[in-house]
Design an enzyme around this catalytic site. Structure first.
Site, PDB file in Angstrom:
ATOM      1  CG  ASP A 133      -1.905   1.136   1.213  1.00  0.00           C
ATOM      2  OD1 ASP A 133      -2.426   1.449   0.130  1.00  0.00           O
ATOM      3  OD2 ASP A 133      -2.170   1.721   2.281  1.00  0.00           O
TER       4      ASP A 133
ATOM      5  CD  GLU B  17      -6.094   0.899  -3.694  1.00  0.00           C
ATOM      6  OE1 GLU B  17      -6.262   0.384  -2.587  1.00  0.00           O
ATOM      7  OE2 GLU B  17      -6.209   2.117  -3.904  1.00  0.00           O
TER       8      GLU B  17
ATOM      9  CG  ASP C 252      -0.319   2.152   6.389  1.00  0.00           C
ATOM     10  OD1 ASP C 252      -0.292   1.334   7.334  1.00  0.00           O
ATOM     11  OD2 ASP C 252       0.266   3.240   6.419  1.00  0.00           O
TER      12      ASP C 252
END
Lengths: 166, 166
Positions: A7, A67, A140
């Site tokens: 992340d 992501e 996170d």
């Protein structure tokens, strides 16, 4: 299969490493890399680069999971998230580690069962799925673990479908 | 003093190398690095990283000059600009090349005389200041050269002020 979720962030970059064996998920490591906010940008990024390369060398995952961000809602943080994610992707590519990308909705769907799950729900489900003593915090860390879980459970499903069809 | 300006981008990353000797500006090289839009993101970033490292090794500038972006107006491109700029900054830091940052207004002020200059005006002034046969196009090349000019003329001014005071 051993997946490392990342992340990305400049001040704090979450990571979560999860192994899948026989359909069982097992957490290997999770935490976050930080850079000192009072240092020049190039020095911070350089430190993050070194830490990411060391993390990859130490864990040697089968895949890095990040992501997929097509449109960053928060323009103020988009630059630093972009800088950190660029480093993570190249650090993986340089050692021949494949990269998988999932949208935030895909991750929430995989972990919490629906795409509009809250951060709190994701944290709770990550704790349950990985049988952790406590919820992974801050967010996170949970997000990084959720990315790894998303990839691993998806792989399991894809294998099962392929097997059923053969 | 030999400055390398970088205008980061994933599809096209502009660069402009300018040398300053005895108050004279001289262009050394300019152009842009590209990545194929039909390839996976990690492969594109990895290619850009390699190209940036080779460019730095080939030119060996005294300083890399980049735009300081605190708030990216275009959130849609902020991620990829961030990814490219992160790579440029770390590529410089890894070989011990200092990095200087200027705001877009500082660059326009240095090159065109006022902070709200248009892209066209910046291109024209870069052509004049560097005595180029034609205007550097597209804009990312001119912007990269403008960054280098901004640093070099600022250095000249700072030296002159220091000399006048001593």
């Amino acid at each position: 299969m051993f997946a490392l979720g990342i992340d990305p962030g400049l001040s704090r970059c979450g990571y979560g490493a999860v192994r899948s064996e026989g359909g069982q998920l097992q957490v290997v490591a999770y935490g976050h890399l930080t850079t000192p906010t009072d240092r020049p940008l190039s020095e911070r990024l350089s430190g993050l680069w070194t830490d990411l390369c060391e993390l990859l060398a130490e864990l040697s995952p089968d895949v890095m999971v990040v992501e997929r961000v097509l449109f960053q809602v928060n323009a103020r943080t988009a630059m630093s998230v972009g800088q950190a994610s660029g480093l993570a992707l190249v650090a993986a590519a340089r050692i021949g580690c494949p990269v998988a990308e999932y949208s935030p909705n895909e991750v929430k769907l995989a972990v919490a069962g629906y795409g509009a799950a809250s951060k709190q729900q994701v944290q709770s489900m990550v704790q349950v799925l990985l049988d952790l003593d406590e919820q992974p915090r801050p967010a996170d860390r949970a997000d990084a673990l959720a990315l790894a879980i998303c990839h691993l459970t998806g792989c399991g499903l894809r294998s099962a479908v392929a097997e059923a069809r053969s």
